[in-house]
Design a protein around this motif. Structure first.
Motif, mmCIF file in Angstrom:
data_model
loop_
_atom_site.group_PDB
_atom_site.id
_atom_site.type_symbol
_atom_site.label_atom_id
_atom_site.label_comp_id
_atom_site.label_asym_id
_atom_site.label_seq_id
_atom_site.Cartn_x
_atom_site.Cartn_y
_atom_site.Cartn_z
ATOM 1 N N VAL A 225 10.568 -6.087 -4.141
ATOM 2 C CA VAL A 225 9.533 -5.437 -4.935
ATOM 3 C C VAL A 225 9.405 -3.966 -4.552
ATOM 4 O O VAL A 225 9.322 -3.624 -3.371
ATOM 5 C CB VAL A 225 8.174 -6.138 -4.760
ATOM 6 C CG1 VAL A 225 7.102 -5.445 -5.596
ATOM 7 C CG2 VAL A 225 8.278 -7.621 -5.145
ATOM 8 N N THR A 226 9.370 -3.127 -5.578
ATOM 9 C CA THR A 226 9.083 -1.709 -5.414
ATOM 10 C C THR A 226 7.792 -1.396 -6.146
ATOM 11 O O THR A 226 7.614 -1.791 -7.308
ATOM 12 C CB THR A 226 10.214 -0.830 -5.989
ATOM 13 O OG1 THR A 226 11.437 -1.143 -5.327
ATOM 14 C CG2 THR A 226 9.897 0.653 -5.818
ATOM 15 N N ILE A 227 6.881 -0.717 -5.502
ATOM 16 C CA ILE A 227 5.642 -0.268 -6.131
ATOM 17 C C ILE A 227 5.756 1.223 -6.423
ATOM 18 O O ILE A 227 6.117 2.011 -5.546
ATOM 19 C CB ILE A 227 4.412 -0.505 -5.228
ATOM 20 C CG1 ILE A 227 4.129 -1.996 -5.066
ATOM 21 C CG2 ILE A 227 3.179 0.184 -5.817
ATOM 22 C CD1 ILE A 227 2.908 -2.271 -4.195
ATOM 23 N N ALA A 228 5.438 1.598 -7.662
ATOM 24 C CA ALA A 228 5.415 3.012 -8.047
ATOM 25 C C ALA A 228 3.979 3.430 -8.316
ATOM 26 O O ALA A 228 3.322 2.863 -9.198
ATOM 27 C CB ALA A 228 6.268 3.243 -9.290
ATOM 28 N N THR A 229 3.478 4.375 -7.554
ATOM 29 C CA THR A 229 2.115 4.868 -7.741
ATOM 30 C C THR A 229 2.094 6.379 -7.565
ATOM 31 O O THR A 229 2.972 6.957 -6.920
ATOM 32 C CB THR A 229 1.132 4.245 -6.728
ATOM 33 O OG1 THR A 229 1.584 4.545 -5.402
ATOM 34 C CG2 THR A 229 1.038 2.749 -6.911
ATOM 35 N N ARG A 230 1.068 7.002 -8.122
ATOM 36 C CA ARG A 230 0.941 8.453 -7.999
ATOM 37 C C ARG A 230 0.513 8.849 -6.589
ATOM 38 O O ARG A 230 0.905 9.887 -6.070
ATOM 39 C CB ARG A 230 -0.050 8.990 -9.029
ATOM 40 C CG ARG A 230 -0.135 10.510 -9.064
ATOM 41 C CD ARG A 230 -0.866 10.997 -10.289
ATOM 42 N NE ARG A 230 -2.209 10.456 -10.391
ATOM 43 C CZ ARG A 230 -3.034 10.707 -11.402
ATOM 44 N NH1 ARG A 230 -2.629 11.472 -12.412
ATOM 45 N NH2 ARG A 230 -4.240 10.176 -11.439
ATOM 46 N N ASN A 231 -0.346 8.005 -5.994
ATOM 47 C CA ASN A 231 -0.809 8.269 -4.638
ATOM 48 C C ASN A 231 -0.482 7.070 -3.755
ATOM 49 O O ASN A 231 -0.367 5.940 -4.249
ATOM 50 C CB ASN A 231 -2.322 8.522 -4.626
ATOM 51 C CG ASN A 231 -2.703 9.713 -5.470
ATOM 52 O OD1 ASN A 231 -2.197 10.807 -5.269
ATOM 53 N ND2 ASN A 231 -3.602 9.510 -6.427
ATOM 54 N N TYR A 232 -0.344 7.313 -2.493
ATOM 55 C CA TYR A 232 -0.073 6.218 -1.567
ATOM 56 C C TYR A 232 -1.395 5.568 -1.163
ATOM 57 O O TYR A 232 -1.978 5.872 -0.128
ATOM 58 C CB TYR A 232 0.667 6.718 -0.328
ATOM 59 C CG TYR A 232 2.123 6.992 -0.561
ATOM 60 C CD1 TYR A 232 2.906 6.129 -1.317
ATOM 61 C CD2 TYR A 232 2.739 8.112 -0.013
ATOM 62 C CE1 TYR A 232 4.254 6.372 -1.529
ATOM 63 C CE2 TYR A 232 4.096 8.365 -0.216
ATOM 64 C CZ TYR A 232 4.839 7.493 -0.982
ATOM 65 O OH TYR A 232 6.170 7.734 -1.179
ATOM 66 N N ALA A 233 -1.875 4.657 -1.996
ATOM 67 C CA ALA A 233 -3.083 3.912 -1.660
ATOM 68 C C ALA A 233 -2.729 2.848 -0.626
ATOM 69 O O ALA A 233 -1.612 2.327 -0.624
ATOM 70 C CB ALA A 233 -3.660 3.259 -2.915
ATOM 71 N N PRO A 234 -3.655 2.520 0.263
ATOM 72 C CA PRO A 234 -3.360 1.496 1.282
ATOM 73 C C PRO A 234 -3.020 0.164 0.634
ATOM 74 O O PRO A 234 -3.592 -0.216 -0.384
ATOM 75 C CB PRO A 234 -4.670 1.417 2.071
ATOM 76 C CG PRO A 234 -5.387 2.693 1.793
ATOM 77 C CD PRO A 234 -5.003 3.088 0.399
ATOM 78 N N ASP A 235 -2.076 -0.544 1.207
ATOM 79 C CA ASP A 235 -1.754 -1.891 0.740
ATOM 80 C C ASP A 235 -1.399 -2.738 1.957
ATOM 81 O O ASP A 235 -1.081 -2.206 3.021
ATOM 82 C CB ASP A 235 -0.613 -1.861 -0.282
ATOM 83 C CG ASP A 235 0.713 -1.429 0.295
ATOM 84 O OD1 ASP A 235 1.262 -2.164 1.145
ATOM 85 O OD2 ASP A 235 1.223 -0.353 -0.080
ATOM 86 N N PRO A 236 -1.449 -4.062 1.821
ATOM 87 C CA PRO A 236 -1.242 -4.937 2.973
ATOM 88 C C PRO A 236 0.203 -5.411 3.156
ATOM 89 O O PRO A 236 0.449 -6.316 3.949
ATOM 90 C CB PRO A 236 -2.149 -6.125 2.636
ATOM 91 C CG PRO A 236 -2.068 -6.231 1.149
ATOM 92 C CD PRO A 236 -1.935 -4.813 0.641
ATOM 93 N N PHE A 237 1.155 -4.809 2.459
ATOM 94 C CA PHE A 237 2.484 -5.405 2.392
ATOM 95 C C PHE A 237 3.471 -4.877 3.435
ATOM 96 O O PHE A 237 4.540 -5.455 3.625
ATOM 97 C CB PHE A 237 3.057 -5.214 0.985
ATOM 98 C CG PHE A 237 2.165 -5.770 -0.084
ATOM 99 C CD1 PHE A 237 1.946 -7.134 -0.164
ATOM 100 C CD2 PHE A 237 1.524 -4.935 -0.983
ATOM 101 C CE1 PHE A 237 1.101 -7.659 -1.131
ATOM 102 C CE2 PHE A 237 0.681 -5.444 -1.957
ATOM 103 C CZ PHE A 237 0.472 -6.809 -2.032
ATOM 104 N N GLY A 238 3.136 -3.793 4.103
ATOM 105 C CA GLY A 238 3.988 -3.292 5.162
ATOM 106 C C GLY A 238 5.415 -3.041 4.705
ATOM 107 O O GLY A 238 5.671 -2.504 3.627
ATOM 108 N N ALA A 239 6.365 -3.499 5.530
ATOM 109 C CA ALA A 239 7.779 -3.270 5.254
ATOM 110 C C ALA A 239 8.352 -4.260 4.251
ATOM 111 O O ALA A 239 9.549 -4.206 3.947
ATOM 112 C CB ALA A 239 8.568 -3.356 6.560
#
Length: 303
Positions: A29-43
């Motif tokens: 999975v790749t997430i594309a976002t404008r800002n690096y919002a915190p997420d729980p997925f780590g590496a």
């Protein structure tokens, strides 16, 4: 078999829950976002910082790359759809756009639930000259933007498109929209709820089921628009009553003449017919299965 999946906008609410399901299923999975919002997925995931409204940036990030599935949570206008069409055309096995129940606001009101055929996106005009990205016009363009985004994607061709017309999504404390919290706060404060019609019901879906449905849709082969909603529907008046009952508090209401007095206050019904999804094999929950729990989560957040 693990798939290569891109999620455009997957760091909040049910988008984050979707990513969680995809990761647990073993997909890349790749997430594309404008800002690096915190997420729980780590590496466990890859992250790409990109403005999805900037075609040059999108081409640089994804042009020519192959994805089995692209989930686009951020396609809000035909301009966004045009960028997606040009960037991903011929390089995606399945493109799933998160649309909304609100697209049916573009039609004449009706008492019966809206099925997918009610809205003929192939007949909708597309205005790429409208200032869709102007924040001052956001309220005016929300419905038309989603309708025209769908229309553009289906007409452009070049990739298998699904538009999930999602009911109003409700959840617990992660629900950043504040819509359910509004009703909980009204009851907690003993405020009077203004409402337009006790019978103007609308459809809802719980955040976890919204994520479940999107994950399921990615594993299927159908294309085209599909409605997603829990069985059952509530008006703003009835939702207020459910909140009052769950909190064991009085429900104070006042009838008014115009709609929009609260987040789900409507003049006429806006209910989804989910027959297509069910015929394809998906079974939805009933709103009674989870609405009281969602209400109590918001109430506990104040304790």
């Amino acid at each position: 078999m693990p798939k290569n999946i891109l999620v455009i906008g997957g760091t909040r609410f049910f988008g984050k829950l979707l990513v969680q399901r995809l990761v647990r299923a073993g997909h890349h999975v790749t997430i594309a976002t404008r800002n690096y919002a915190p997420d729980p997925f780590g590496a466990r995931i890859e992250r790409v910082r990109v403005d999805r409204r900037n075609e040059q940036a999108m081409q640089a990030a994804f042009g020519g790359k192959r994805f089995d599935i692209v989930y686009d949570q951020m396609c809000h206008s035909p301009l966004d759809a045009a960028i997606s069409s040009r960037v991903f055309k011929g390089n995606v096995g399945r493109y799933i756009m998160t649309s909304t129940v609100d697209v049916y606001r573009a039609l004449e009101p009706q008492s019966q639930p809206f099925d997918e055929e009610s809205l003929h996106v192939d007949a909708q005009p597309i205005d790429t000259g409208f200032p869709w990205h102007d924040p001052a016009r956001a309220g005016d363009s929300q419905v038309a933007g989603k309708v025209q985004a769908e229309a553009y994607l289906y007409r452009a061709g070049g990739m298998p498109v699904v538009s999930v017309r999602m009911a109003h999504v409700l959840g617990g404390v992660d629900d950043y929209t504040g819509r359910l919290a509004h009703y909980v706060d009204q009851v907690r404060l003993g405020a009077v709820l203004p409402y337009t019609s006790a019978r103007a019901r609308t459809s809802f879906i719980e955040a976890r089921e919204a994520a479940d449905f999107l994950a399921w849709a990615g594993s299927q082969e159908f294309t085209g628009p599909v409605n997603a909603a829990a069985d059952g529907a509530l008006s703003a008046y009835e939702l207020h009553g459910r909140v009052a009952a769950a909190l064991q508090a009085p429900a104070r209401t006042r009838k008014v003449a115009t709609g929009g007095a609260s987040p789900f206050d409507l003049l006429t019904p806006l209910v989804l017919d989910t027959s297509r999804a069910k015929a394809l094999g998906y079974q939805f929950s009933h709103i009674d299965d989870w609405i009281d729990s969602a209400i109590r989560q918001h109430d506990l957040a104040h304790i």
